[in-house]
Design a protein around this motif. Structure first.
Motif, mmCIF file in Angstrom:
data_model
loop_
_atom_site.group_PDB
_atom_site.id
_atom_site.type_symbol
_atom_site.label_atom_id
_atom_site.label_comp_id
_atom_site.label_asym_id
_atom_site.label_seq_id
_atom_site.Cartn_x
_atom_site.Cartn_y
_atom_site.Cartn_z
ATOM 1 N N GLU A 264 64.289 89.654 87.581
ATOM 2 C CA GLU A 264 63.894 88.420 88.261
ATOM 3 C C GLU A 264 64.562 87.174 87.676
ATOM 4 N N PHE A 265 64.792 87.149 86.357
ATOM 5 C CA PHE A 265 65.170 85.879 85.738
ATOM 6 C C PHE A 265 66.452 85.893 84.918
ATOM 7 N N THR A 266 67.142 87.029 84.810
ATOM 8 C CA THR A 266 68.359 87.077 83.993
ATOM 9 C C THR A 266 69.399 86.063 84.451
ATOM 10 N N HIS A 267 69.598 85.929 85.739
ATOM 11 C CA HIS A 267 70.642 85.028 86.240
ATOM 12 C C HIS A 267 70.264 83.565 86.030
ATOM 13 N N TRP A 268 68.983 83.256 86.128
ATOM 14 C CA TRP A 268 68.552 81.883 85.828
ATOM 15 C C TRP A 268 68.740 81.583 84.343
ATOM 16 N N HIS A 269 68.430 82.548 83.500
ATOM 17 C CA HIS A 269 68.609 82.358 82.058
ATOM 18 C C HIS A 269 70.078 82.138 81.724
ATOM 19 N N ALA A 270 70.963 82.917 82.349
ATOM 20 C CA ALA A 270 72.396 82.763 82.095
ATOM 21 C C ALA A 270 72.892 81.404 82.591
ATOM 22 N N LEU A 271 72.370 80.951 83.740
ATOM 23 C CA LEU A 271 72.758 79.631 84.236
ATOM 24 C C LEU A 271 72.308 78.539 83.275
ATOM 25 N N GLY A 272 71.081 78.633 82.786
ATOM 26 C CA GLY A 272 70.590 77.651 81.824
ATOM 27 C C GLY A 272 71.430 77.621 80.563
ATOM 28 N N ARG A 273 71.852 78.785 80.087
ATOM 29 C CA ARG A 273 72.695 78.855 78.898
ATOM 30 C C ARG A 273 74.039 78.156 79.144
ATOM 31 N N ARG A 290 79.682 76.080 92.119
ATOM 32 C CA ARG A 290 80.817 76.976 92.315
ATOM 33 C C ARG A 290 80.340 78.430 92.344
ATOM 34 N N PRO A 291 81.218 79.363 92.740
ATOM 35 C CA PRO A 291 80.786 80.755 92.885
ATOM 36 C C PRO A 291 80.332 81.381 91.573
ATOM 37 N N PRO A 292 79.499 82.414 91.638
ATOM 38 C CA PRO A 292 79.090 83.140 90.434
ATOM 39 C C PRO A 292 80.312 83.646 89.680
ATOM 40 N N GLY A 293 80.281 83.502 88.361
ATOM 41 C CA GLY A 293 81.404 83.936 87.539
ATOM 42 C C GLY A 293 82.398 82.843 87.234
ATOM 43 N N TRP A 294 82.213 81.646 87.806
ATOM 44 C CA TRP A 294 83.158 80.541 87.568
ATOM 45 C C TRP A 294 83.107 80.066 86.128
ATOM 46 N N ARG A 295 84.262 79.744 85.562
ATOM 47 C CA ARG A 295 84.373 79.160 84.234
ATOM 48 C C ARG A 295 85.345 77.985 84.289
ATOM 49 N N PRO A 296 85.055 76.914 83.563
ATOM 50 C CA PRO A 296 85.923 75.723 83.617
ATOM 51 C C PRO A 296 87.325 75.960 83.076
ATOM 52 N N ASP A 297 87.510 76.993 82.249
ATOM 53 C CA ASP A 297 88.841 77.263 81.689
ATOM 54 C C ASP A 297 89.618 78.295 82.514
ATOM 55 N N HIS A 298 89.111 78.574 83.737
ATOM 56 C CA HIS A 298 89.782 79.498 84.668
ATOM 57 C C HIS A 298 89.825 80.932 84.146
#
Length: 333
Positions: A264-273, A290-298
């Protein structure tokens, strides 16, 4: 003096709406009973250990918590109030005493659902809720009602709020949305084969298997509810292939598939991190929209990133195979 013909039509529509609402009232019982029957049949046919009973129980807890204590405890009436406010400021009124009005509402609701569903896969904020639905590694009827507990709070209803502006009554829109989801319940049955010409118009079990698959060939496709026509129109339709077996579950998931709170909450926890680690407002916004998996360093793992790497690796392999053995020997030496 009222037109008797219009009165009969209105009475008929009222009866149909009453029947529809009665069906939806018992939807939870219907889907739980149907999935239990499917589980028993599949277990008897393929063996009890082949069916993921723990995942099915987790899905049952998900729907029971969502439909009862959460429905009573969460203050979600503001979404209905917002739709009613838009309805009172509508641009025109559809003739709901005629089939054409219902037809427009049906297509309009399907259009709204398509863009909600597409956004739920392409924007991380909404994906954190929607990922719960894609977490089962077996696709069956029990997976159909695993929606997670945070969807309404995250704002999924926002995509339907402005439908009443075009004359679609809020109650009709929400009722048709419920019918949409009830129809999709059947789409999670993997034992239903392809349906021939219907595949061009309707969302079918075959099309929905592609939608749930985590294979790179199938990612981000087939977002429709009852209809598949918007996927074909907006180029997001992918047909199931005989040479690529669907592999279900999440791409690179770290959540325990049988731990309720983890699912239920793993993805919310990862977003908060990630938000805590963000170094600028741009990165904060990027992590949210941005889409899931996006990182600012590409260096992320979005669908585009994964496909780009796969293409690069495939081209490298092709180049190596294109070099003659003698040349490869000289290169190796």
């Amino acid at each position: 003096m009222p037109d008797p013909k219009l009165s009969r039509i209105a009475t008929g529509k009222s009866r149909h709406m009453t029947l529809l609402l009665t069906l939806l009232k018992y939807a939870v019982v219907i889907v739980l009973a149907s999935s239990a029957i499917e589980a028993l049949v599949l277990s008897l046919r393929h063996g009890w250990r082949r069916y993921d009973w723990r995942a099915a129980c987790l899905s049952a807890i998900d729907i029971l918590v969502r439909e009862y204590p959460l429905r009573w405890l969460l203050p979600l009436a503001f979404w209905t109030d917002a739709m009613n406010w838009v309805w009172h400021h509508r641009l025109w009124t559809l003739p709901m005493h005629h089939w054409s009005g219902w037809g427009v509402c049906f297509v309009g609701q399907e259009f709204c659902y398509y863009w909600y569903h597409r956004t739920a896969h392409r924007m991380r904020w909404f994906w954190c809720s929607h990922a719960v639905h894609h977490s089962p590694v077996q696709l069956n009827l029990s997976a159909a009602y695993r929606f997670g507990w945070t969807g309404h709070l995250a704002g999924s209803t926002l995509f339907f709020v402005f439908a009443p502006l075009l004359g679609m009554p809020p109650q009709v829109v929400l009722t048709l949305l419920s019918v949409n989801l009830l129809y999709q319940f059947v789409l999670h049955a993997t034992w239903i084969p392809r349906l021939g010409p219907l595949e061009w118009i309707l969302n079918t079990p075959s099309a929905h298997r592609v939608h749930h698959a985590s294979n790179l060939e199938y990612l981000d496709a087939n977002y429709g509810g009852v209809l598949i026509v918007f996927d074909r129109l907006f180029k997001t339709y992918v047909a199931q292939r005989d040479d690529v077996t669907c592999r279900f579950g999440l791409v690179g998931s770290t959540a325990s598939p049988h731990h309720l709170l983890s699912v239920e909450f793993t993805h919310w926890h990862a977003l908060g991190r990630d938000l805590r680690r963000a170094r600028s407002l741009r990165e904060v916004v990027g992590y949210l929209v941005r889409p899931p998996g996006w990182r600012p360093d590409h260096s992320g793992d979005t669908t585009q990133d994964l496909r780009r790497r796969a293409t690069f690796q495939a081209s490298g392999i092709a180049r190596r195979h294109a070099v003659s053995p003698a040349v490869r020997g000289r290169i190796g030496s």
